[in-house]
Enzyme design. Structure first.
Site, PDB file in Angstrom:
ATOM      1  N   ASP A  31     -18.462   2.724 -44.965  1.00 54.51           N
ATOM      2  CA  ASP A  31     -18.801   1.333 -45.275  1.00 54.51           C
ATOM      3  C   ASP A  31     -20.093   0.980 -44.550  1.00 54.51           C
ATOM      4  O   ASP A  31     -20.276   1.353 -43.373  1.00 54.51           O
ATOM      5  CB  ASP A  31     -17.700   0.380 -44.803  1.00 54.51           C
ATOM      6  CG  ASP A  31     -16.379   0.605 -45.521  1.00 54.51           C
ATOM      7  OD1 ASP A  31     -16.353   1.418 -46.467  1.00 54.51           O
ATOM      8  OD2 ASP A  31     -15.388  -0.030 -45.131  1.00 54.51           O
ATOM      9  N   HIS A  64     -17.713   4.516 -40.883  1.00 53.49           N
ATOM     10  CA  HIS A  64     -18.727   3.473 -41.063  1.00 53.49           C
ATOM     11  C   HIS A  64     -20.116   4.020 -40.739  1.00 53.49           C
ATOM     12  O   HIS A  64     -20.263   4.919 -39.909  1.00 53.49           O
ATOM     13  CB  HIS A  64     -18.439   2.280 -40.146  1.00 53.49           C
ATOM     14  CG  HIS A  64     -17.145   1.587 -40.454  1.00 53.49           C
ATOM     15  ND1 HIS A  64     -15.924   2.089 -40.041  1.00 53.49           N
ATOM     16  CD2 HIS A  64     -16.882   0.442 -41.141  1.00 53.49           C
ATOM     17  CE1 HIS A  64     -14.962   1.277 -40.458  1.00 53.49           C
ATOM     18  NE2 HIS A  64     -15.514   0.274 -41.125  1.00 53.49           N
TER      19      HIS A  64
END
Length: 253
Positions: A64, A209
């Site tokens: 992400d 991430h």
């Protein structure tokens, strides 16, 4: 009387055969219940995908991105150098601020999914606001990449049944994860590595991430990739993982 007894015994045998067949069918149905859970009964409503039910050693690394500009490129460099397929979920405001990185993600062949527009919990929004947030990100990412995304990971992994239905209506599958690297807590490189390696399994979707708030992901990633490959895993995109397989979802209140 003897003839009557013989006829009754034959009839009883037929009944036993039918009952046995029914019991076997019920047993098979029970055994397969978990495999078809995502597609049966109450599961006809849209659901988030957490993993895939498979014995093949295929796994999806996902990232992400919603903030920052210093951590993304080193992670992309690692993935490219090690020839690892991955799915990257982009927030649209971040994408607008970093068009050159979005261009590189596309050119390097990574799968691009949506991470929504405003980074907030959409379950607290009205239906109209939910639709507006997903649609705005859809428009921006489509214009920037030339391709409409069909996967979305909602900000903070937050959703309810309304969010799932609206996302589905807009052509999206909601993608969650079954293994959380917890890199977002910055627990240390070794902890991130252990969080992944101790839980990874065939059909797994792993959460990581590439935002600046995660300061150790780029240090843990090479070890995670090498160790999983040593265990025989193949890295695939989320779309490749879920294609033609039985996905695993969870009930939503």
């Amino acid at each position: 009387m003897r003839r009557m007894y013989v006829v009754s015994a034959q009839r009883l045998k037929q009944i036993l055969i039918i009952v046995t067949a029914l019991l076997l069918a019920a047993g098979i149905g029970y055994a397969e219940r978990d495999t078809i859970a995502a597609f049966s009964g109450n599961n006809q409503a849209p659901q988030a995908i957490y993993k895939v039910d498979t014995k093949e050693k295929k796994i999806a690394l996902t990232f992400d991105i919603s903030w920052g500009e210093t951590r993304t490129v080193p992670i992309l460099d690692i993935l490219k150098a090690k020839n690892v397929k991955s799915t990257i979920f982009l927030s649209s405001p971040w994408s607008q601020r970093h068009p050159e990185i979005v261009k590189r993600i596309k050119e390097d062949g990574f799968e691009i999914g949506s991470h929504g527009h405003k980074h907030d919990n959409y379950s607290k929004y009205t239906d109209e606001e939910i639709r507006a947030q997903i649609s705005k990100a859809d428009t921006i990412l489509t214009e920037m990449t030339g391709k409409k995304p069909n996967l979305i990971r909602l900000p903070n992994g937050d959703f309810d049944k309304r969010v799932l239905q609206i996302a589905s209506d807009l052509g999206y599958s909601v993608i969650q994860w079954d293994t959380d690297s917890k890199d977002w807590t910055n627990p240390g490189t070794e902890a991130i590595i252990n969080n992944v390696l101790s839980k990874a399994h065939p059909g797994d979707i792993i959460l990581m991430h590439a935002s600046d708030s995660c300061k150790e992901t780029h240090l843990a990633l090479p070890v995670i990739i090498d160790k999983l490959r040593q265990q025989g895993y193949e890295f695939v995109t989320v779309s490749e993982l879920i294609a033609g397989t039985n996905v695993k979802s969870k009930e939503v209140e």
